[in-house]
Design a protein around this motif. Sequence first.
Motif, mmCIF file in Angstrom:
data_model
loop_
_atom_site.group_PDB
_atom_site.id
_atom_site.type_symbol
_atom_site.label_atom_id
_atom_site.label_comp_id
_atom_site.label_asym_id
_atom_site.label_seq_id
_atom_site.Cartn_x
_atom_site.Cartn_y
_atom_site.Cartn_z
ATOM 1 N N LEU A 29 0.850 -1.191 0.000
ATOM 2 C CA LEU A 29 0.000 0.000 0.000
ATOM 3 C C LEU A 29 0.884 1.238 0.000
ATOM 4 O O LEU A 29 1.924 1.262 0.659
ATOM 5 C CB LEU A 29 -0.872 0.056 1.259
ATOM 6 N N SER A 30 0.472 2.266 -0.731
ATOM 7 C CA SER A 30 1.183 3.541 -0.671
ATOM 8 C C SER A 30 0.213 4.672 -0.974
ATOM 9 O O SER A 30 -0.737 4.509 -1.740
ATOM 10 C CB SER A 30 2.351 3.566 -1.657
ATOM 11 N N PHE A 31 0.460 5.806 -0.334
ATOM 12 C CA PHE A 31 -0.336 6.996 -0.581
ATOM 13 C C PHE A 31 0.450 7.903 -1.508
ATOM 14 O O PHE A 31 1.669 7.981 -1.427
ATOM 15 C CB PHE A 31 -0.630 7.736 0.730
ATOM 16 N N ARG A 32 -0.274 8.624 -2.381
ATOM 17 C CA ARG A 32 0.386 9.549 -3.275
ATOM 18 C C ARG A 32 -0.534 10.711 -3.603
ATOM 19 O O ARG A 32 -1.745 10.589 -3.528
ATOM 20 C CB ARG A 32 0.875 8.868 -4.539
ATOM 21 N N VAL A 33 0.085 11.833 -3.933
ATOM 22 C CA VAL A 33 -0.645 13.035 -4.329
ATOM 23 C C VAL A 33 -0.585 13.123 -5.847
ATOM 24 O O VAL A 33 0.457 12.879 -6.448
ATOM 25 C CB VAL A 33 -0.005 14.280 -3.678
ATOM 26 N N VAL A 34 -1.714 13.487 -6.456
ATOM 27 C CA VAL A 34 -1.791 13.582 -7.914
ATOM 28 C C VAL A 34 -1.993 15.054 -8.294
ATOM 29 O O VAL A 34 -3.116 15.549 -8.311
ATOM 30 C CB VAL A 34 -2.936 12.709 -8.461
ATOM 31 N N PRO A 35 -0.896 15.771 -8.613
ATOM 32 C CA PRO A 35 -1.018 17.195 -8.920
ATOM 33 C C PRO A 35 -1.763 17.481 -10.221
ATOM 34 O O PRO A 35 -2.306 18.568 -10.392
ATOM 35 C CB PRO A 35 0.423 17.689 -9.001
ATOM 36 N N THR A 36 -1.813 16.537 -11.124
ATOM 37 C CA THR A 36 -2.514 16.776 -12.388
ATOM 38 C C THR A 36 -4.020 16.831 -12.206
ATOM 39 O O THR A 36 -4.728 17.317 -13.079
ATOM 40 C CB THR A 36 -2.181 15.686 -13.419
ATOM 41 N N ARG A 37 -4.522 16.365 -11.091
ATOM 42 C CA ARG A 37 -5.959 16.386 -10.806
ATOM 43 C C ARG A 37 -6.313 17.450 -9.768
ATOM 44 O O ARG A 37 -7.322 17.347 -9.073
ATOM 45 C CB ARG A 37 -6.420 15.016 -10.317
ATOM 46 N N ALA A 38 -5.471 18.475 -9.673
ATOM 47 C CA ALA A 38 -5.673 19.529 -8.674
ATOM 48 C C ALA A 38 -6.916 20.354 -8.974
ATOM 49 O O ALA A 38 -7.244 20.624 -10.128
ATOM 50 C CB ALA A 38 -4.456 20.440 -8.628
ATOM 51 N N VAL A 39 -7.622 20.726 -7.918
ATOM 52 C CA VAL A 39 -8.805 21.573 -8.007
ATOM 53 C C VAL A 39 -8.592 22.749 -7.055
ATOM 54 O O VAL A 39 -8.409 22.543 -5.856
ATOM 55 C CB VAL A 39 -10.077 20.794 -7.619
ATOM 56 N N ASN A 40 -8.598 23.956 -7.599
ATOM 57 C CA ASN A 40 -8.386 25.172 -6.797
ATOM 58 C C ASN A 40 -7.074 25.121 -6.017
ATOM 59 O O ASN A 40 -7.002 25.562 -4.872
ATOM 60 C CB ASN A 40 -9.556 25.420 -5.842
ATOM 61 N N GLY A 41 -6.027 24.540 -6.594
ATOM 62 C CA GLY A 41 -4.721 24.463 -5.948
ATOM 63 C C GLY A 41 -4.554 23.319 -4.970
ATOM 64 O O GLY A 41 -3.483 23.122 -4.430
ATOM 65 N N LEU A 42 -5.607 22.546 -4.731
ATOM 66 C CA LEU A 42 -5.523 21.411 -3.809
ATOM 67 C C LEU A 42 -5.456 20.114 -4.600
ATOM 68 O O LEU A 42 -6.249 19.884 -5.516
ATOM 69 C CB LEU A 42 -6.724 21.392 -2.874
ATOM 70 N N CYS A 43 -4.523 19.256 -4.226
ATOM 71 C CA CYS A 43 -4.323 17.981 -4.908
ATOM 72 C C CYS A 43 -4.960 16.851 -4.110
ATOM 73 O O CYS A 43 -4.846 16.815 -2.889
ATOM 74 C CB CYS A 43 -2.833 17.693 -5.061
ATOM 75 N N PRO A 44 -5.588 15.894 -4.793
ATOM 76 C CA PRO A 44 -6.176 14.770 -4.068
ATOM 77 C C PRO A 44 -5.112 13.771 -3.624
ATOM 78 O O PRO A 44 -4.079 13.605 -4.269
ATOM 79 C CB PRO A 44 -7.112 14.137 -5.090
ATOM 80 N N ILE A 45 -5.378 13.106 -2.512
ATOM 81 C CA ILE A 45 -4.505 12.043 -2.017
ATOM 82 C C ILE A 45 -5.150 10.712 -2.399
ATOM 83 O O ILE A 45 -6.310 10.470 -2.093
ATOM 84 C CB ILE A 45 -4.326 12.117 -0.494
ATOM 85 N N TYR A 46 -4.379 9.873 -3.082
ATOM 86 C CA TYR A 46 -4.870 8.570 -3.511
ATOM 87 C C TYR A 46 -4.140 7.459 -2.781
ATOM 88 O O TYR A 46 -2.963 7.593 -2.429
ATOM 89 C CB TYR A 46 -4.645 8.385 -5.018
ATOM 90 N N LEU A 47 -4.839 6.372 -2.552
ATOM 91 C CA LEU A 47 -4.242 5.154 -2.006
ATOM 92 C C LEU A 47 -3.992 4.227 -3.175
ATOM 93 O O LEU A 47 -4.908 3.899 -3.934
ATOM 94 C CB LEU A 47 -5.186 4.480 -1.007
ATOM 95 N N ARG A 48 -2.751 3.820 -3.345
ATOM 96 C CA ARG A 48 -2.404 2.892 -4.414
ATOM 97 C C ARG A 48 -2.188 1.518 -3.794
ATOM 98 O O ARG A 48 -1.421 1.364 -2.848
ATOM 99 C CB ARG A 48 -1.156 3.346 -5.144
#
Length: 73
Positions: free
Chosen positions: A9-28
């Motif tokens: 398991l790993s968590f990562r931030v996806v800057p290409t899916r940013a909304v209003n400067g905030l990036c979502p955190i995904y669990l891979r």
Amino acid sequence: MKNIQKFHLSFRVVPTRAVNGLCPIYLRIYLDSKRTEISTRLYIHAKQWDSKTGQVKPSCPDYNHINTRLADI
């Protein structure tokens, strides 16, 4: 015959899916050679993410709350 499965398991931030400067955190999730991603529905600024530890940096005001939520997941 043994059936050995690799799980990671790993968590990562996806800057290409940013909304209003905030990036979502995904669990891979990795299971053997297959990979899938799940949204945690948590958002932070990309600068506040520590990619080495897979957690929010302590400089973020809500870092304790977000890191606790990630640990619960």
